[in-house]
Design an enzyme around this catalytic site. Structure first.
Site, PDB file in Angstrom:
ATOM      1  N   SER A 182       0.778  -1.087  -0.005  1.00  9.02           N
ATOM      2  CA  SER A 182      -0.193  -0.162  -0.003  1.00  9.02           C
ATOM      3  C   SER A 182       0.925   1.218  -0.076  1.00  9.02           C
ATOM      4  O   SER A 182       2.163   1.154   0.173  1.00  9.02           O
ATOM      5  CB  SER A 182      -0.661   0.057   1.518  1.00  9.02           C
ATOM      6  OG  SER A 182      -1.453   1.365   1.359  1.00  9.02           O
ATOM      7  N   TYR A 194      -2.252  -0.881  10.452  1.00  4.95           N
ATOM      8  CA  TYR A 194      -2.117  -0.859   9.152  1.00  4.95           C
ATOM      9  C   TYR A 194      -0.756  -0.352   8.402  1.00  4.95           C
ATOM     10  O   TYR A 194      -0.270  -1.355   7.715  1.00  4.95           O
ATOM     11  CB  TYR A 194      -3.511  -0.224   8.617  1.00  4.95           C
ATOM     12  CG  TYR A 194      -3.792  -0.543   7.181  1.00  4.95           C
ATOM     13  CD1 TYR A 194      -4.173  -1.592   6.796  1.00  4.95           C
ATOM     14  CD2 TYR A 194      -3.169   0.368   6.115  1.00  4.95           C
ATOM     15  CE1 TYR A 194      -4.253  -2.069   5.502  1.00  4.95           C
ATOM     16  CE2 TYR A 194      -3.400   0.025   4.556  1.00  4.95           C
ATOM     17  CZ  TYR A 194      -4.108  -0.944   4.378  1.00  4.95           C
ATOM     18  OH  TYR A 194      -4.166  -1.359   2.899  1.00  4.95           O
TER      19      TYR A 194
END
Length: 351
Positions: A182, A194
């Site tokens: 990401s 995350y």
């Protein structure tokens, strides 16, 4: 004298224009060369098996269907039976579906054994580590170590476990490992596990890429920006934030102030939805290229927000990144204002 000065300026302007044209020509030539170089695709797709995790929805489901249409032998790993049934109904008879829980060692080993039985001596052409979750996500002091472990077990440890379970088969085929990270594996702008998990995927990807060079195995990384998937679903994220807020001790709630929760929910509903791209094929096309191109890229950054904002931001000094992130007053705890007031008073008293 004046005429000579004007002539010199004109000449300098002309030279500058020529220089810019040369630079533009070089840029155009580079992108044209790269486009031509990346066009060729691998032959004999019908004999190449591709193992994809996280095929229940989003990128994984689309990629499985897309590669199946292109003639690859797809092994689609899903968490739910419904997702398996949907893929079987909409894809060719070559599609193989299986249940996979990337947090379970037994499940990972079982699927690896199934794949070994299917591919035989040909080996596995590619694994695409797509499975991932985005909750719980919240400021760090809202979370426990168990919250971190639950996400890391999927997003990072799951990627490593799946890759290692089939790596001998990929080495046999001189194939590919495609890891979905990401832009938040490049720059961390929010609390919680995350970004931690995606930074870990980036590190694993880089070390594995170097380790696999002698074996002819290519290791590629996909770094998407914001796209409309379960990872950016405002309803899922909002419900998670509410649950985390409700369990906080009162002193932590007081630190953030009574308006913080509503402000956070508004940002998820309005801002995240607006910047999330609905065209998931931008990411799937990058995945497909990583799997099927003769000369794939080392990294892919699908999404204009990734290319024009997040990746450039990741190269900025930390002070620039911090400044831009702290310009969001609606997502700062109420004590931030008191902190700024005390700092301001302290500076004035010294002056």
């Amino acid at each position: 004298m004046i005429k000579k000065t004007m002539e010199l300026r004109r000449q300098e302007s002309a030279n500058s224009a020529v220089m810019y044209l040369y630079i533009l020509a070089l840029v155009v030539f580079y992108y044209l060369y790269r486009w031509v170089r990346e066009l060729p695709r691998v032959p004999n797709k019908g004999s190449k098996y591709v193992y994809i995790t996280g095929c229940d929805s989003g990128f994984g489901s689309l990629l499985a269907r897309h590669l199946d249409k292109q003639g690859f032998r797809v092994i689609a790993a899903c968490f739910t039976e419904k997702a398996e049934e949907d893929l079987k109904k909409s894809c060719s008879s070559n599609m193989i579906t299986t249940h996979l829980d990337v947090t379970s060692k037994e499940s990972v080993v079982k699927v690896a054994a199934l794949i070994k039985d299917k591919v035989g001596e040909r080996g596995l052409w590619a694994v695409v580590n797509n499975a991932g979750v985005a909750i719980p996500s919240a400021p760090c002091d809202w979370l426990t170590i168990d919250d971190y472990k639950s996400m890391l077990d999927v997003n990072l440890n799951g990627v490593i476990a799946v890759t290692l379970s089939v790596l001998p088969l990929i080495k046999k085929a001189r194939g590919r490992v495609v890891n979905v990270a990401s832009v938040f594996g490049r720059v961390s702008v929010t609390g919680g596990p995350y970004s931690v998990s995606k930074y870990g995927v980036e590190a694993f990807n880089d070390s594995l890429r170097i380790n696999m060079v002698p074996f002819g195995v290519k290791v590629l990384c996909i770094e998407p920006g914001f796209f409309k998937t379960n990872v950016t679903d405002s309803g899922i994220l909002g419900n998670s934030v509410k649950l985390l807020w409700d369990r906080l001790p009162q002193d932590v709630k007081d630190d953030y102030g009574p308006q913080y929760l509503q402000n956070a929910l508004n940002v998820l509903k309005d801002k995240v939805n607006k910047i999330s791209d609905g065209d998931l094929m931008k990411v799937v096309s990058c995945m497909e290229h990583a799997v099927s191109a003769v000369r794939p890229r080392t990294r892919y950054s699908p999404g204009w927000d990734a290319k024009l904002f997040w990746l450039p931001l990741s190269y900025m000094p930390s002070c620039v990144t911090d400044y831009l992130m702290l310009k969001r007053p609606f997502l700062l705890p109420s004590k931030w204002n008191k902190f700024c007031f005390y700092v301001h008073c302290d500076i004035n008293s010294k002056v």
